[in-house]
Design a protein around this motif. Structure first.
Motif, PDB file in Angstrom:
ATOM      1  N   GLU A 170       1.121   0.574   4.144  1.00 41.68           N
ATOM      2  CA  GLU A 170       1.589   0.487   2.636  1.00 41.68           C
ATOM      3  C   GLU A 170       1.913   2.232   2.401  1.00 41.68           C
ATOM      4  OE1 GLU A 170       0.385  -0.308  -1.946  1.00 41.68           O
ATOM      5  OE2 GLU A 170      -0.983  -0.547  -0.477  1.00 41.68           O
ATOM      6  N   ASP A 171       0.865   2.946   2.520  1.00 42.09           N
ATOM      7  CA  ASP A 171       1.439   4.402   2.215  1.00 42.09           C
ATOM      8  C   ASP A 171       2.696   4.835   3.104  1.00 42.09           C
ATOM      9  OD1 ASP A 171      -0.691   4.401   0.727  1.00 42.09           O
ATOM     10  OD2 ASP A 171      -2.049   5.583   2.225  1.00 42.09           O
ATOM     11  N   GLU A 173       5.203   3.240   3.924  1.00 38.41           N
ATOM     12  CA  GLU A 173       6.413   2.390   3.361  1.00 38.41           C
ATOM     13  C   GLU A 173       6.622   3.191   2.263  1.00 38.41           C
ATOM     14  OE1 GLU A 173       8.407   0.180   4.407  1.00 38.41           O
ATOM     15  OE2 GLU A 173       7.269   0.277   6.318  1.00 38.41           O
ATOM     16  N   ILE A 174       5.586   3.609   1.305  1.00 35.71           N
ATOM     17  CA  ILE A 174       6.090   4.332   0.207  1.00 35.71           C
ATOM     18  C   ILE A 174       6.581   5.599   0.449  1.00 35.71           C
ATOM     19  CG2 ILE A 174       4.724   5.302  -2.029  1.00 35.71           C
ATOM     20  CD1 ILE A 174       2.737   3.023  -1.846  1.00 35.71           C
ATOM     21  N   SER A 177      10.234   5.253   1.132  1.00 36.14           N
ATOM     22  CA  SER A 177      11.063   4.851  -0.213  1.00 36.14           C
ATOM     23  C   SER A 177      11.056   6.316  -1.076  1.00 36.14           C
ATOM     24  CB  SER A 177      10.287   3.859  -1.013  1.00 36.14           C
ATOM     25  OG  SER A 177       9.116   4.329  -1.315  1.00 36.14           O
ATOM     26  N   THR A 183      12.208   5.107  -4.795  1.00 37.47           N
ATOM     27  CA  THR A 183      10.917   5.457  -5.398  1.00 37.47           C
ATOM     28  C   THR A 183      10.831   6.823  -6.044  1.00 37.47           C
ATOM     29  OG1 THR A 183       9.633   3.622  -4.442  1.00 37.47           O
ATOM     30  CG2 THR A 183       8.477   5.284  -5.603  1.00 37.47           C
ATOM     31  N   LEU A 188       4.733   8.068  -8.830  1.00 38.24           N
ATOM     32  CA  LEU A 188       3.742   7.610  -8.102  1.00 38.24           C
ATOM     33  C   LEU A 188       2.393   7.322  -8.689  1.00 38.24           C
ATOM     34  CD1 LEU A 188       4.737   9.771  -5.009  1.00 38.24           C
ATOM     35  CD2 LEU A 188       5.067   7.460  -5.185  1.00 38.24           C
ATOM     36  N   LYS A 191       2.363   4.025 -10.665  1.00 36.94           N
ATOM     37  CA  LYS A 191       2.582   3.060  -9.958  1.00 36.94           C
ATOM     38  C   LYS A 191       1.547   2.680  -8.960  1.00 36.94           C
ATOM     39  CE  LYS A 191       7.687   2.893  -9.395  1.00 36.94           C
ATOM     40  NZ  LYS A 191       7.992   1.762  -9.746  1.00 36.94           N
ATOM     41  N   LEU A 192       0.663   3.915  -8.405  1.00 40.43           N
ATOM     42  CA  LEU A 192      -0.326   3.602  -7.726  1.00 40.43           C
ATOM     43  C   LEU A 192      -1.723   3.444  -8.371  1.00 40.43           C
ATOM     44  CD1 LEU A 192       0.657   6.011  -4.784  1.00 40.43           C
ATOM     45  CD2 LEU A 192       0.987   3.535  -4.996  1.00 40.43           C
TER      46      LEU A 192
END
Length: 585
Positions: A170-171, A173-174, A177, A183, A188, A191-192
């Motif tokens: 997941e990290d 992918e972020i 982005s 993103t 950040l 969102k996180l």
């Protein structure tokens, strides 16, 4: 501490599907039941909602004007209230529920990872069902095992650095982005919900975008939650600055160990020598002359006469009490002290001065100024406010108004250094110091056209203490305004030295003073937080300590120059043959 997230290494045959895979999806949508298309229905309810809100506000305003009780409603108002609740419930149900649930019931990253694994398992099971060879006839009914998922390691770039490990897919992918621009980097944290993780992701994305290493910039060991929304935006790490201690500095009968954050060799050692000379001579005396932060908005009128009318109104003593009441509403510590105006054509610059307690006070005085400007609009409706700050304050810029009128804390600090101390500790003579001060700090600065710079290196000490104690380093510009005076006394045997600093801008609450490291340095000086006995006492004491440290620094550096030791000492302590960059991690 949260355990690190690891990828699943189980074989596929041990996984069980948790959802049924539908062969065909039902194309029917819930919105198809509406009598109108969805976008028209939304438009109708939007229009209805804002129309009834406007209608009700207008009616209630009319009732207030006519002194009609608010609970007495007409039939049209009852219909409007029902329409309001109906449209509100519709809009909340259509737009609000998913948004609220996304905030309140935000799933943890582990849940998202589990869902991703479930989807992968479903795809594999679908492939298993699609085999042409029956399971009984196949050589192996089991799906080929997935290789163990290893932590993602960023590729080595052109620079030599330690590989940065990203713990979850997941990290990764972020990060991709952020690099792609889909993103925003600044979002950040929101969102996180994890400031440390946001900083790590932003840092890795920055390295990929620039191709430059940040391996020497520390990331761990800092509380990123403490700076969120108040000290620094979009952090990727923090800079390490060593903190040295000069002292004990004896001022007004009290000893202080002065923290100084600096990377300039000799600075702490030189200041420490000045502290020793002051201590051996019985200590310094520091006096606070003035305490008031300033803010000066710029307003404009159609004519110079109108600007002059406001100037006369503001400077009239009969109006000061009224303006004070308006100004003082902004804070229980901010108290208006005076107003000074200057005209440039039809433009008026209004310099407000107020006390601010233990805070440095820029925000406090700005709120009070805004209150007064709003109040003045009634009697001066043609006043056009150009800006809340018109540079007549003057903040973070060298300005004669600060040098003459003062800003923040105005302090004078003095000491008589015994002749023996001058010779044995400072390694020079009284006559040499007096002559050097006249030709360097006074005449030399005048030749250079200095503005508030009649000193040897006051800004060195001010900047080091400011960084260590969480002050605004940019305010070192006016806070370092200082004139150093030296005179032979007691028949030429001893040295009288003083520093006069009219604009020391410090606080012990707010801003960077609440960070752990800076708070520890304030605690070392005994001025952490707000004074419980006397509001503003801690900030005033900090200003006197700054002036005392500047006195020590001036004394030691001038002595080194007079004795010809400056170059020698800097070559010894301010030069290094060791490459410290190799030791960075």
């Amino acid at each position: 501490m949260e355990a690190p997230r690891l990828y699943s290494t189980k074989r596929v045959q041990s996984l069980k599907p948790t959802k049924k895979i539908p062969l065909e999806e039902d194309p029917t949508k819930a919105s198809d039941a509406l009598p109108l298309p969805l976008h028209l229905t939304n438009a109708v309810f939007f229009t209805l909602f804002f129309s009834v809100v406007y209608f009700l506000l207008s009616r209630w305003r009319e009732k207030i004007r006519t002194s009609t009780p608010l609970h007495v409603v007409t039939f049209s108002e009852i219909i409007a209230i029902l329409a309001f609740f109906t449209s509100f419930i519709y809009l909340l149900g259509f737009f609000g529920l998913d948004f609220v649930q996304s905030l309140v019931f935000r799933p943890s990253p582990d849940v998202w990872i589990a869902e991703d694994e479930e989807e992968e398992n479903e795809v594999l099971l679908a492939k298993e069902d699609a085999r042409k060879v029956p399971c009984g006839q196949a050589l192996d009914c089991l799906l080929p095992p997935l290789p163990p998922a290893a932590p993602i390691v960023t590729a080595q770039k052109v620079f030599d650095e330690k590989p940065v490990t990203v713990l979850t897919e997941e990290d990764e992918e972020i990060i991709k982005s952020v690099v792609a621009g889909t993103t925003p980097s600044y979002s950040l944290e929101s969102k996180l919900g994890d400031c440390k993780r946001a900083a790590a992701i932003r840092r890795e994305a920055l390295q990929r975008l620039t191709g430059k290493s940040l391996s020497g910039l520390p990331l761990d060991g800092f509380d990123y939650e403490s700076i969120l929304g108040q000290c620094c935006e979009m952090p990727v790490g923090y800079v390490q600055i060593p903190v040295g201690i000069a002292g004990p500095l004896l001022v007004n009968g009290r000893e202080y160990s002065v923290p100084m954050a600096t990377t300039e060799g000799c600075l702490v050692a030189s200041t420490n020598r000045g502290c020793k000379a002051i201590h051996l001579s019985g200590g310094a005396t520091s006096v606070l002359l003035k305490d008031g932060m300033t803010r000066a908005p710029c307003v404009r009128f159609g004519t110079a006469k109108r600007a002059a009318d406001l100037k006369l109104y503001l400077e009239d003593p009969d109006n000061f009490e009224t303006l004070s009441v308006v100004f003082n509403r902004s804070s229980r510590f901010g108290r208006l002290q005076g107003i000074k105006c200057a005209i440039a054509g039809k433009n008026l610059y209004i310099r407000f001065t107020c006390s601010t307690g233990d805070a440095m006070g820029m925000n406090m005085v700005s709120k009070g100024v805004q209150n007064v400007l709003d109040f003045l609009q009634t009697d001066f409706p043609d006043m056009d406010v150009i800006g809340i700050s018109g540079n007549y304050c003057s903040d973070k810029k060298p300005a004669a108004v600060n040098w003459i009128e003062g800003r923040g804390k105005s302090v004078v600090c003095e000491v008589i250094i015994k002749g023996d101390v001058v010779r044995k500790v400072l390694k020079t003579s009284v006559e040499s110091l007096v002559e050097l001060n006249m030709l360097k700090n006074l005449t030399g600065s005048a030749m250079a056209g200095a503005l508030g710079g009649f000193n040897a290196h006051a800004s060195n000490i001010v900047a080091a203490i400011y960084i260590a104690t969480g002050q605004d380093p940019a305010q070192n510009v006016e806070s370092s305004h200082c004139i150093t005076m030296m005179e032979a006394v007691n028949e030429g045997k001893d040295l009288h030295i003083s520093v006069t600093m009219p604009s020391i801008e410090v606080g012990t609450v707010g801003g960077g003073t609440q960070l752990a490291s800076q708070s520890a340095c304030l605690n070392l000086l005994g001025v952490k937080g707000a004074s419980k006995e006397t509001p503003g006492a801690n900030a005033r004491m900090l200003a006197t300590i700054v002036a005392g440290a500047v006195l020590a620094g001036e004394l030691s550096l001038m002595s080194a120059i007079a004795a010809g030791q400056l170059v020698k000492s800097h070559m010894k302590y301010n030069r290094s043959s060791k490459d410290v960059s190799k030791g960075s991690s």
